[in-house]
Scaffold this motif. Sequence first.
Motif, mmCIF file in Angstrom:
data_model
loop_
_atom_site.group_PDB
_atom_site.id
_atom_site.type_symbol
_atom_site.label_atom_id
_atom_site.label_comp_id
_atom_site.label_asym_id
_atom_site.label_seq_id
_atom_site.Cartn_x
_atom_site.Cartn_y
_atom_site.Cartn_z
ATOM 1 N N ASP A 129 0.832 -1.212 0.000
ATOM 2 C CA ASP A 129 0.000 0.000 0.000
ATOM 3 C C ASP A 129 0.865 1.260 0.000
ATOM 4 N N GLU A 130 1.930 1.249 0.781
ATOM 5 C CA GLU A 130 2.833 2.399 0.832
ATOM 6 C C GLU A 130 3.477 2.629 -0.528
ATOM 7 N N ILE A 131 3.905 1.556 -1.165
ATOM 8 C CA ILE A 131 4.537 1.677 -2.480
ATOM 9 C C ILE A 131 3.548 2.257 -3.486
ATOM 10 N N LEU A 132 2.327 1.767 -3.465
ATOM 11 C CA LEU A 132 1.314 2.245 -4.410
ATOM 12 C C LEU A 132 0.889 3.686 -4.131
ATOM 13 N N ASP A 133 0.990 4.118 -2.868
ATOM 14 C CA ASP A 133 0.612 5.485 -2.514
ATOM 15 C C ASP A 133 1.650 6.515 -2.950
ATOM 16 N N ILE A 134 2.899 6.085 -3.125
ATOM 17 C CA ILE A 134 3.958 7.003 -3.561
ATOM 18 C C ILE A 134 3.795 7.230 -5.062
ATOM 19 N N ASP A 135 3.842 8.488 -5.480
ATOM 20 C CA ASP A 135 3.501 8.847 -6.853
ATOM 21 C C ASP A 135 4.573 8.524 -7.885
ATOM 22 N N ASP A 136 5.844 8.645 -7.522
ATOM 23 C CA ASP A 136 6.888 8.481 -8.525
ATOM 24 C C ASP A 136 7.861 7.363 -8.157
ATOM 25 N N ASP A 137 8.563 6.847 -9.177
ATOM 26 C CA ASP A 137 9.492 5.743 -8.964
ATOM 27 C C ASP A 137 10.673 6.100 -8.060
ATOM 28 N N PRO A 138 11.267 7.293 -8.175
ATOM 29 C CA PRO A 138 12.364 7.617 -7.249
ATOM 30 C C PRO A 138 11.926 7.566 -5.774
ATOM 31 N N GLY A 139 10.722 8.019 -5.498
ATOM 32 C CA GLY A 139 10.207 7.950 -4.127
ATOM 33 C C GLY A 139 9.980 6.514 -3.689
ATOM 34 N N ARG A 140 9.468 5.694 -4.594
ATOM 35 C CA ARG A 140 9.256 4.276 -4.288
ATOM 36 C C ARG A 140 10.582 3.576 -4.034
ATOM 37 N N ILE A 141 11.578 3.870 -4.890
ATOM 38 C CA ILE A 141 12.902 3.247 -4.720
ATOM 39 C C ILE A 141 13.496 3.630 -3.376
ATOM 40 N N LYS A 142 13.383 4.900 -3.022
ATOM 41 C CA LYS A 142 13.915 5.371 -1.735
ATOM 42 C C LYS A 142 13.239 4.638 -0.572
ATOM 43 N N TYR A 143 11.904 4.494 -0.642
ATOM 44 C CA TYR A 143 11.166 3.799 0.421
ATOM 45 C C TYR A 143 11.649 2.351 0.556
ATOM 46 N N ILE A 144 11.784 1.654 -0.563
ATOM 47 C CA ILE A 144 12.187 0.245 -0.514
ATOM 48 C C ILE A 144 13.620 0.119 -0.008
ATOM 49 N N GLU A 145 14.516 0.994 -0.488
ATOM 50 C CA GLU A 145 15.914 0.944 -0.041
ATOM 51 C C GLU A 145 16.025 1.188 1.462
ATOM 52 N N GLU A 146 15.209 2.114 1.988
ATOM 53 C CA GLU A 146 15.225 2.372 3.431
ATOM 54 C C GLU A 146 14.811 1.136 4.224
ATOM 55 N N GLN A 147 13.883 0.361 3.668
ATOM 56 C CA GLN A 147 13.435 -0.846 4.363
ATOM 57 C C GLN A 147 14.469 -1.961 4.294
ATOM 58 N N LEU A 148 15.366 -1.886 3.318
ATOM 59 C CA LEU A 148 16.344 -2.957 3.106
ATOM 60 C C LEU A 148 17.756 -2.570 3.541
ATOM 61 N N LEU A 149 17.883 -1.605 4.421
ATOM 62 C CA LEU A 149 19.208 -1.164 4.858
ATOM 63 C C LEU A 149 20.019 -2.286 5.497
ATOM 64 N N ASN A 150 19.384 -3.161 6.232
ATOM 65 C CA ASN A 150 20.092 -4.230 6.955
ATOM 66 C C ASN A 150 20.154 -5.540 6.184
ATOM 67 N N ALA A 151 19.826 -5.515 4.902
ATOM 68 C CA ALA A 151 19.802 -6.752 4.111
ATOM 69 C C ALA A 151 21.224 -7.237 3.846
ATOM 70 N N PRO A 152 21.482 -8.523 4.062
ATOM 71 C CA PRO A 152 22.834 -9.047 3.875
ATOM 72 C C PRO A 152 23.187 -9.360 2.412
ATOM 73 N N GLN A 153 22.245 -9.312 1.522
ATOM 74 C CA GLN A 153 22.513 -9.622 0.111
ATOM 75 C C GLN A 153 23.281 -8.486 -0.561
ATOM 76 N N SER A 154 23.840 -8.795 -1.714
ATOM 77 C CA SER A 154 24.609 -7.804 -2.470
ATOM 78 C C SER A 154 23.684 -6.725 -3.025
ATOM 79 N N PRO A 155 24.238 -5.563 -3.310
ATOM 80 C CA PRO A 155 23.436 -4.487 -3.898
ATOM 81 C C PRO A 155 22.812 -4.871 -5.242
#
Length: 142
Positions: free
Chosen positions: A99-125
């Motif tokens: 829902d949060e992703i769909l509520d954000i209007d543009d892709d840069p904002g969506r990317i920023k939201y997802i990246e913030e949620q994945l800060l502690n992810a152990p996988q490669s960039p």
Amino acid sequence: MAWVNADAQDGASSATDTGLSPAFRSNSEQRVGFHSQGGANNDDYKEREKYLTAKYPKHTMGLIRKRLAVEDWIDDQLKRIFNLPEGSLDTYDANIELDEILDIDDDPGRIKYIEEQLLNAPQSPLVIKKFIEDLLKKAREL
């Protein structure tokens, strides 16, 4: 629900005090009266159950199924990104809300939201970038 006091000296006065109908006036026992909106037998319940399951049109149910498929895909991908074993009950340290992703209007904002949620992810960039690209593609299709 109505109560009649069995210890009262005068059954009529206790019934009057509680606002009970004459059918519930008794000083020999306590009674509870339940009022229902008609007879609800098993056939009525099954009929209502059928009605409730057919509540949404086919098109709407298709959209709901598509959304659930995307949410399941997100969950599976997050388990992979956080290196959780298949079928593990462990949780990952991310809370990506579709829902949060769909509520954000543009892709840069969506990317920023997802990246913030994945800060502690152990996988490669690269793995995370691929997940974000796929997620944005699926979100656009909803």
